[in-house]
Scaffold this active site. Structure first.
Site, PDB file in Angstrom:
ATOM      1  N   GLY A  12       0.770  -1.147   0.112  1.00 43.05           N
ATOM      2  CA  GLY A  12      -0.077  -0.080   0.021  1.00 43.05           C
ATOM      3  C   GLY A  12       0.711   1.310  -0.072  1.00 43.05           C
ATOM      4  N   ASN A  92      -2.841  -2.679   6.430  1.00 45.65           N
ATOM      5  CA  ASN A  92      -3.843  -1.530   6.747  1.00 45.65           C
ATOM      6  C   ASN A  92      -4.297  -1.877   8.457  1.00 45.65           C
ATOM      7  OD1 ASN A  92      -4.830  -3.342   5.028  1.00 45.65           O
ATOM      8  ND2 ASN A  92      -6.432  -2.085   4.723  1.00 45.65           N
ATOM      9  N   PRO A  94      -7.279  -0.126   9.882  1.00 43.83           N
ATOM     10  CA  PRO A  94      -8.357   0.963   9.903  1.00 43.83           C
ATOM     11  C   PRO A  94      -9.024   1.138  11.256  1.00 43.83           C
ATOM     12  CG  PRO A  94      -8.975  -0.972   8.586  1.00 43.83           C
ATOM     13  CD  PRO A  94      -7.508  -1.390   9.155  1.00 43.83           C
ATOM     14  N   GLU A 162       6.617   4.185  10.309  1.00 41.62           N
ATOM     15  CA  GLU A 162       7.076   5.013   9.229  1.00 41.62           C
ATOM     16  C   GLU A 162       6.653   6.381   9.456  1.00 41.62           C
ATOM     17  OE1 GLU A 162       8.950   4.284   6.560  1.00 41.62           O
ATOM     18  OE2 GLU A 162       8.754   6.407   6.730  1.00 41.62           O
ATOM     19  N   LYS A 221       5.033   7.003  17.758  1.00 40.41           N
ATOM     20  CA  LYS A 221       4.353   7.226  16.363  1.00 40.41           C
ATOM     21  C   LYS A 221       3.080   7.851  16.669  1.00 40.41           C
ATOM     22  CE  LYS A 221       3.002   6.541  12.074  1.00 40.41           C
ATOM     23  NZ  LYS A 221       3.465   7.189  10.808  1.00 40.41           N
ATOM     24  N   LEU A 222       2.270   7.306  17.521  1.00 41.35           N
ATOM     25  CA  LEU A 222       0.930   8.085  17.769  1.00 41.35           C
ATOM     26  C   LEU A 222       1.261   9.469  18.375  1.00 41.35           C
ATOM     27  CD1 LEU A 222      -1.211   5.018  19.599  1.00 41.35           C
ATOM     28  CD2 LEU A 222      -1.126   5.560  17.229  1.00 41.35           C
ATOM     29  N   LYS A 268      -0.992  25.882   8.998  1.00 42.98           N
ATOM     30  CA  LYS A 268      -1.920  26.362   7.825  1.00 42.98           C
ATOM     31  C   LYS A 268      -3.163  26.048   8.095  1.00 42.98           C
ATOM     32  CE  LYS A 268      -1.329  27.194   2.888  1.00 42.98           C
ATOM     33  NZ  LYS A 268      -1.909  28.311   3.249  1.00 42.98           N
ATOM     34  N   CYS A 277      -3.901   8.492   8.612  1.00 44.98           N
ATOM     35  CA  CYS A 277      -3.337   8.514   9.933  1.00 44.98           C
ATOM     36  C   CYS A 277      -3.937   9.343  10.956  1.00 44.98           C
ATOM     37  CB  CYS A 277      -1.888   8.757   9.725  1.00 44.98           C
ATOM     38  SG  CYS A 277      -1.050   7.534   8.839  1.00 44.98           S
ATOM     39  N   PHE A 278      -3.884  10.577  10.905  1.00 47.31           N
ATOM     40  CA  PHE A 278      -4.172  11.493  12.072  1.00 47.31           C
ATOM     41  C   PHE A 278      -5.440  11.167  12.955  1.00 47.31           C
ATOM     42  CE2 PHE A 278      -1.680  15.561  10.112  1.00 47.31           C
ATOM     43  CZ  PHE A 278      -0.644  14.892  10.577  1.00 47.31           C
TER      44      PHE A 278
HETATM   45  C1  UDX Z   1       0.743  12.212   8.308  1.00 47.33           C
HETATM   46  C2  UDX Z   1       2.141  12.549   9.083  1.00 47.33           C
HETATM   47  O1  UDX Z   1       2.618  13.914   8.847  1.00 47.33           O
HETATM   48  C3  UDX Z   1       3.092  11.452   8.753  1.00 47.33           C
HETATM   49  O2  UDX Z   1       4.690  11.572   9.523  1.00 47.33           O
HETATM   50  C4  UDX Z   1       2.910  10.154   9.226  1.00 47.33           C
HETATM   51  O3  UDX Z   1       3.728   9.089   8.935  1.00 47.33           O
HETATM   52  C5  UDX Z   1       1.380   9.902   8.700  1.00 47.33           C
HETATM   53  O4  UDX Z   1       0.546  10.667   8.902  1.00 47.33           O
HETATM   54  P1  UDX Z   1       0.228  12.588   5.863  1.00 47.33           P
HETATM   55  O5  UDX Z   1      -1.381  12.157   6.498  1.00 47.33           O
HETATM   56  O6  UDX Z   1       0.407  11.859   4.727  1.00 47.33           O
HETATM   57  O7  UDX Z   1       1.298  12.215   6.938  1.00 47.33           O
HETATM   58  O8  UDX Z   1       0.181  13.968   5.253  1.00 47.33           O
HETATM   59  P2  UDX Z   1       0.284  15.292   6.359  1.00 47.33           P
HETATM   60  O9  UDX Z   1       0.960  16.021   5.294  1.00 47.33           O
HETATM   61  O10 UDX Z   1       0.669  15.144   7.566  1.00 47.33           O
HETATM   62  O11 UDX Z   1      -1.102  15.971   6.153  1.00 47.33           O
HETATM   63  C6  UDX Z   1      -2.193  15.378   6.796  1.00 47.33           C
HETATM   64  C7  UDX Z   1      -3.527  16.498   6.632  1.00 47.33           C
HETATM   65  O12 UDX Z   1      -3.238  17.779   7.451  1.00 47.33           O
HETATM   66  C8  UDX Z   1      -3.810  17.018   5.158  1.00 47.33           C
HETATM   67  O13 UDX Z   1      -5.287  16.715   5.122  1.00 47.33           O
HETATM   68  C9  UDX Z   1      -3.203  18.167   5.237  1.00 47.33           C
HETATM   69  O14 UDX Z   1      -3.770  19.123   4.014  1.00 47.33           O
HETATM   70  C10 UDX Z   1      -3.409  18.891   6.655  1.00 47.33           C
HETATM   71  N1  UDX Z   1      -2.587  19.849   6.852  1.00 47.33           N
HETATM   72  C11 UDX Z   1      -1.399  19.772   6.914  1.00 47.33           C
HETATM   73  C12 UDX Z   1      -3.132  21.118   7.188  1.00 47.33           C
HETATM   74  O15 UDX Z   1      -4.501  21.286   7.045  1.00 47.33           O
HETATM   75  N2  UDX Z   1      -2.525  22.115   7.684  1.00 47.33           N
HETATM   76  C13 UDX Z   1      -1.351  22.118   7.733  1.00 47.33           C
HETATM   77  O16 UDX Z   1      -0.535  23.110   8.096  1.00 47.33           O
HETATM   78  C14 UDX Z   1      -0.580  20.830   7.531  1.00 47.33           C
HETATM   79  P1  ADP Z   2      -1.319   1.773   4.178  1.00 50.37           P
HETATM   80  O1  ADP Z   2      -1.667   3.280   3.965  1.00 50.37           O
HETATM   81  O2  ADP Z   2      -1.085   1.515   5.744  1.00 50.37           O
HETATM   82  O3  ADP Z   2      -0.037   1.356   3.445  1.00 50.37           O
HETATM   83  P2  ADP Z   2      -2.892   0.502   2.359  1.00 50.37           P
HETATM   84  O4  ADP Z   2      -4.530   0.224   2.771  1.00 50.37           O
HETATM   85  O5  ADP Z   2      -2.883   1.424   1.434  1.00 50.37           O
HETATM   86  O6  ADP Z   2      -2.671   0.976   3.879  1.00 50.37           O
HETATM   87  O7  ADP Z   2      -2.106  -0.850   2.266  1.00 50.37           O
HETATM   88  C1  ADP Z   2      -2.284  -2.171   3.051  1.00 50.37           C
HETATM   89  C2  ADP Z   2      -2.302  -3.322   2.066  1.00 50.37           C
HETATM   90  O8  ADP Z   2      -2.127  -4.297   2.766  1.00 50.37           O
HETATM   91  C3  ADP Z   2      -3.335  -3.614   1.136  1.00 50.37           C
HETATM   92  O9  ADP Z   2      -2.988  -3.519  -0.271  1.00 50.37           O
HETATM   93  C4  ADP Z   2      -3.925  -4.897   1.593  1.00 50.37           C
HETATM   94  O10 ADP Z   2      -4.364  -5.666   0.497  1.00 50.37           O
HETATM   95  C5  ADP Z   2      -2.701  -5.649   2.144  1.00 50.37           C
HETATM   96  N1  ADP Z   2      -2.924  -6.434   3.070  1.00 50.37           N
HETATM   97  C6  ADP Z   2      -3.721  -6.549   4.139  1.00 50.37           C
HETATM   98  N2  ADP Z   2      -3.787  -7.730   4.931  1.00 50.37           N
HETATM   99  C7  ADP Z   2      -2.855  -8.682   4.108  1.00 50.37           C
HETATM  100  C8  ADP Z   2      -2.267  -9.869   4.399  1.00 50.37           C
HETATM  101  N3  ADP Z   2      -2.756 -10.742   5.529  1.00 50.37           N
HETATM  102  N4  ADP Z   2      -1.480 -10.219   3.404  1.00 50.37           N
HETATM  103  C9  ADP Z   2      -1.062  -9.591   2.417  1.00 50.37           C
HETATM  104  N5  ADP Z   2      -1.455  -8.432   2.179  1.00 50.37           N
HETATM  105  C10 ADP Z   2      -2.308  -7.880   2.926  1.00 50.37           C
END
Ligand code: UDX
Ligand code: ADP
Length: 463
Positions: A12, A92, A94, A162, A221-222, A268, A277-278
């Site tokens: 993913g 994933n 979720p 990550e 991470k959290l 911003k 993630c958030f």
């Molecule tokens: C986030 C973390 O930044 C990253 O370290 C972690 O691994 C995964 O989650 P991501 O969700 O991919 O990354 O993008 P990010 O750039 O953090 O933006 C998240 C959301 O916040 C977006 O919708 C972005 O538009 C919004 N955002 C960001 C704002 O509204 N204002 C800002 O100043 C920054």
């Molecule tokens: P992320 O943003 O965390 O990478 P994604 O949904 O983009 O999440 O990717 C997670 C991937 O993991 C999906 O493509 C899903 O099909 C795969 N996946 C989930 N469970 C398994 C499993 N048991 N074996 C192999 N792949 C899996």
């Protein structure tokens, strides 16, 4: 211990780019990314690397360089597990949609399935790395499954969260602020940590590689995501106050960001944060805090989500109110559907919730996004289960051309900060719209004065 074979379960947004960069930077390591989803693997193997399933600037070039050399995408999960010394779990996690912890806790069923599969297949000692964001103490659960259902081989569990952000995944992976590796403090644990440190040390300087115990790594991470999201909710809270008082939130953000203790990033104001993630991680943090009886801690962090939901709803309310309290049968054009620019990911994008609110008000929504497919937008709305798929497809018209999307509309709403929106011929767009023509800039990326001089009624966030 020298690592020569890595397997990553999950192709993913995290697994794909991370493994592509490891493979590029470590040509001596064979990296196999596996996924249950056959179509996804087929797409990763598309001869034209522009068609890989994840859009990230710079990614297709890296895949073109490494794929077939030491980077492989496959559905043969068991074979890849069997051959690898290190197995990354990047599936994933979720938020649960059922049962205990519904709407709060992370759903660990995919993780557990992986652990069981590894336990079944492994015939030699392995290092198992948690890459997905997980609740604290998941490593313990994985270890228990591995140790109690395995073939008697030894497993070391490492947490290696990550921190890449989508849209900048490649540069984040190439130049990370830090790499975090958590592991057991036993001699075997330390050997495993060292083996993973050596992989990253191929391109990351060692002073940026941090090692901790497993729980610190998982919780970091959290915490990082909670702090980042909190900054956005904090500035968004101020944006509402700015609108009432005549202050300008961009000016406030600049003024406070120059304080080196605060810093300028993640200030911003916007229509609300999205992404996979958030929200998920904060809900998860809240759930963990509650499960330990820490109600004040839980309430404190939950407010970040409450504020974010409020901001999304406030944006749709503002559109309705400004358009004379009715949007029924009015055409409203969304520019952008992705949760941020430079990604085709739409998970938790504010656009979905704003569209849902406006469709409830019987508006007709037109959308243009440079990277998000029609099916993705419709399935995002269907997922909310507010109305049938048929009703959704009648309410959402999707365009390949932004000028066509805007023609004849009463209002435009900017939902994603795609750079190209700033380069449009806005006069031409204005001329093709119903009058008065409204522009709601949910990302504050356009020049208000210029648009007002054309004739637009312009509303940004927080001014
Ligand atoms: C986030 C973390 O930044 C990253 O370290 C972690 O691994 C995964 O989650 P991501 O969700 O991919 O990354 O993008 P990010 O750039 O953090 O933006 C998240 C959301 O916040 C977006 O919708 C972005 O538009 C919004 N955002 C960001 C704002 O509204 N204002 C800002 O100043 C920054
Ligand atoms: P992320 O943003 O965390 O990478 P994604 O949904 O983009 O999440 O990717 C997670 C991937 O993991 C999906 O493509 C899903 O099909 C795969 N996946 C989930 N469970 C398994 C499993 N048991 N074996 C192999 N792949 C899996």
């Amino acid at each position: 211990m020298k690592i020569t074979k890595i397997c990553c379960i999950g192709a993913g947004y995290v697994g794909g780019p991370t493994m592509a960069v490891i493979a590029q930077k470590c040509p001596h390591i064979q990296v196999t990314v596996v996924d249950l989803n056959e179509q996804r693997i087929k797409d990763w193997n598309d001869p034209n690397t522009d068609n890989i399933p994840i859009y990230e600037p710079g990614l297709s070039e890296i895949v073109a360089e490494a794929r077939g050399r030491n980077l492989f995408f496959s559905t043969e999960v068991e074979k890849a597990i069997d051959e690898a010394q290190v197995i990354f779990i990047s599936v994933n996690t979720p938020t649960k949609t059922y049962g205990k912890g519904k709407g709060m806790a992370a759903d660990l069923k995919y993780i557990e399935l992986c652990a069981r599969q590894i336990a079944k297949v492994a015939k030699q000692n392995k290092i198992v790395v948690e890459k997905s964001t997980l609740p604290v103490r998941t490593a313990e659960a994985i270890k228990s499954i591995l140790d109690n259902t395995g073939n008697g081989v030894q497993f070391q569990i490492l947490s290696n969260p990550e921190f890449l952000a989508e849209g900048t995944a490649v540069t984040d992976l190439l130049n990370p602020d830090r790499i975090l590796i958590g592991g057991d403090t036993t001699p075997e644990g330390e050997i495993a940590i060292k083996a993973l440190v050596d992989v990253y040390a191929n391109w990351v300087s060692e002073d940026k590689i941090l090692t901790t115990n497993v729980w610190s790594s998982e919780l970091s991470k959290l915490t990082a995501n909670a702090f980042l999201a909190q900054r956005i909710s904090s500035i968004n809270a101020m944006s509402e106050l700015c609108e009432k008082t005549g202050a300008d939130v961009s000016e406030v953000a600049k003024a406070i960001g120059m304080d080196s203790r605060i810093g300028p990033k993640f200030l911003k104001a916007s229509v609300g944060f999205g992404g996979s993630c958030f929200q998920k991680d904060i809900l998860n943090l809240v759930y963990i805090a509650k499960s330990y009886g820490l109600n004040e801690v839980a309430d404190y962090w939950e407010q970040v989500i409450i504020m974010n939901d409020h901001q999304k709803r406030r944006f749709s309310n503002k559109i309705v109110q400004t358009l004379y309290n009715t949007v029924a049968d009015k055409k409203i054009t969304f520019l952008g559907w992705a949760f941020k620019k430079d990604t085709n990911d739409t998970r938790e994008s504010a656009a979905i919730y704003v569209a849902d609110d406006l469709i409830n008000e019987q508006a007709k929504i037109s959308v243009y996004d440079p990277k998000v497919s029609r099916n993705k937008m419709l399935s995002d709305l269907d997922y909310l289960e507010t109305r049938t798929a048929e009703q959704n497809s009648k309410s959402l018209a999707i365009f390949d051309d932004p000028y066509e999307a805007c023609r004849g509309s009463h209002a435009i709403a900017i939902l994603t900060e795609w750079d190209e929106f700033t380069t449009y011929e806005w006069k031409k767009i204005y001329d093709s719209m119903h009058k008065p023509a409204f522009l709601f800039d949910g990302r504050n990326i356009l020049n208000a004065k210029e648009l007002e001089s054309i004739g637009f009624i312009y509303k940004g966030i927080g001014s």
